[in-house]
Design a protein around this motif. Sequence first.
Motif, mmCIF file in Angstrom:
data_model
loop_
_atom_site.group_PDB
_atom_site.id
_atom_site.type_symbol
_atom_site.label_atom_id
_atom_site.label_comp_id
_atom_site.label_asym_id
_atom_site.label_seq_id
_atom_site.Cartn_x
_atom_site.Cartn_y
_atom_site.Cartn_z
ATOM 1 N N LYS A 112 0.834 -1.201 0.000
ATOM 2 C CA LYS A 112 0.000 0.000 0.000
ATOM 3 C C LYS A 112 0.868 1.250 0.000
ATOM 4 O O LYS A 112 0.565 2.225 -0.693
ATOM 5 C CB LYS A 112 -0.924 0.009 1.223
ATOM 6 C CG LYS A 112 -1.977 -1.062 1.194
ATOM 7 C CD LYS A 112 -2.927 -0.934 2.370
ATOM 8 C CE LYS A 112 -2.293 -1.490 3.615
ATOM 9 N NZ LYS A 112 -3.248 -1.564 4.746
ATOM 10 N N GLU A 126 3.886 1.601 -1.272
ATOM 11 C CA GLU A 126 4.469 1.782 -2.607
ATOM 12 C C GLU A 126 3.442 2.353 -3.579
ATOM 13 O O GLU A 126 3.765 3.208 -4.404
ATOM 14 C CB GLU A 126 5.028 0.456 -3.135
ATOM 15 C CG GLU A 126 6.224 -0.052 -2.367
ATOM 16 C CD GLU A 126 7.446 0.839 -2.500
ATOM 17 O OE1 GLU A 126 7.656 1.453 -3.559
ATOM 18 O OE2 GLU A 126 8.192 0.937 -1.507
ATOM 19 N N VAL A 127 2.206 1.888 -3.483
ATOM 20 C CA VAL A 127 1.135 2.412 -4.337
ATOM 21 C C VAL A 127 0.931 3.897 -4.042
ATOM 22 O O VAL A 127 0.830 4.717 -4.963
ATOM 23 C CB VAL A 127 -0.178 1.621 -4.128
ATOM 24 C CG1 VAL A 127 -1.338 2.289 -4.845
ATOM 25 C CG2 VAL A 127 -0.018 0.188 -4.589
ATOM 26 N N ALA A 128 0.902 4.254 -2.772
ATOM 27 C CA ALA A 128 0.726 5.655 -2.386
ATOM 28 C C ALA A 128 1.867 6.519 -2.913
ATOM 29 O O ALA A 128 1.640 7.616 -3.431
ATOM 30 C CB ALA A 128 0.630 5.775 -0.872
ATOM 31 N N GLU A 188 3.723 5.987 -5.571
ATOM 32 C CA GLU A 188 3.548 6.122 -7.023
ATOM 33 C C GLU A 188 2.485 7.165 -7.357
ATOM 34 O O GLU A 188 2.678 7.981 -8.260
ATOM 35 C CB GLU A 188 3.169 4.774 -7.642
ATOM 36 C CG GLU A 188 4.290 3.768 -7.659
ATOM 37 C CD GLU A 188 5.435 4.193 -8.557
ATOM 38 O OE1 GLU A 188 5.181 4.728 -9.661
ATOM 39 O OE2 GLU A 188 6.593 4.007 -8.140
ATOM 40 N N ILE A 189 1.376 7.127 -6.643
ATOM 41 C CA ILE A 189 0.313 8.097 -6.891
ATOM 42 C C ILE A 189 0.811 9.510 -6.632
ATOM 43 O O ILE A 189 0.577 10.429 -7.426
ATOM 44 C CB ILE A 189 -0.927 7.787 -6.026
ATOM 45 C CG1 ILE A 189 -1.567 6.468 -6.461
ATOM 46 C CG2 ILE A 189 -1.946 8.921 -6.119
ATOM 47 C CD1 ILE A 189 -2.643 5.954 -5.522
ATOM 48 N N VAL A 208 -5.538 9.700 -2.035
ATOM 49 C CA VAL A 208 -4.355 8.837 -2.142
ATOM 50 C C VAL A 208 -4.463 7.682 -1.166
ATOM 51 O O VAL A 208 -4.217 6.527 -1.510
ATOM 52 C CB VAL A 208 -3.044 9.624 -1.896
ATOM 53 C CG1 VAL A 208 -1.850 8.691 -1.860
ATOM 54 C CG2 VAL A 208 -2.859 10.691 -2.944
ATOM 55 N N GLN A 231 -7.202 5.241 -2.394
ATOM 56 C CA GLN A 231 -6.796 4.565 -3.630
ATOM 57 C C GLN A 231 -5.703 3.531 -3.381
ATOM 58 O O GLN A 231 -5.593 2.556 -4.111
ATOM 59 C CB GLN A 231 -6.305 5.583 -4.662
ATOM 60 C CG GLN A 231 -7.398 6.438 -5.236
ATOM 61 C CD GLN A 231 -6.854 7.530 -6.143
ATOM 62 O OE1 GLN A 231 -5.717 7.466 -6.602
ATOM 63 N NE2 GLN A 231 -7.666 8.546 -6.382
ATOM 64 N N SER A 232 -4.888 3.751 -2.360
ATOM 65 C CA SER A 232 -3.819 2.799 -2.080
ATOM 66 C C SER A 232 -4.217 1.695 -1.124
ATOM 67 O O SER A 232 -3.433 0.820 -0.844
ATOM 68 C CB SER A 232 -2.568 3.477 -1.551
ATOM 69 O OG SER A 232 -2.696 4.779 -1.221
ATOM 70 N N TYR A 245 -5.678 2.080 2.116
ATOM 71 C CA TYR A 245 -5.725 2.358 3.546
ATOM 72 C C TYR A 245 -7.169 2.537 3.991
ATOM 73 O O TYR A 245 -8.000 3.036 3.243
ATOM 74 C CB TYR A 245 -4.904 3.608 3.887
ATOM 75 C CG TYR A 245 -3.422 3.368 3.761
ATOM 76 C CD1 TYR A 245 -2.708 2.798 4.801
ATOM 77 C CD2 TYR A 245 -2.742 3.690 2.593
ATOM 78 C CE1 TYR A 245 -1.348 2.565 4.689
ATOM 79 C CE2 TYR A 245 -1.389 3.456 2.474
ATOM 80 C CZ TYR A 245 -0.697 2.892 3.523
ATOM 81 O OH TYR A 245 0.630 2.658 3.402
#
Length: 55
Positions: A3, A5-7, A9-10, A22, A25-26, A28
Amino acid sequence: MSKFEVAKEILLKNSNVQLTDVGYQSGYYDQAHFAKEFKKMSGQNAKYFGPLCPI
């Protein structure tokens, strides 16, 4: 991908994004959890990360 890493990237790709979005979308559960874990993992607040960082 985690999560966090996704955050990251966003945040790096979108300079005009709300931190609440954010977090959701990630993956959380809520903004507080996102903020706490982001600071723990990166050493800085999400609002000061990447393009969101005021120069």
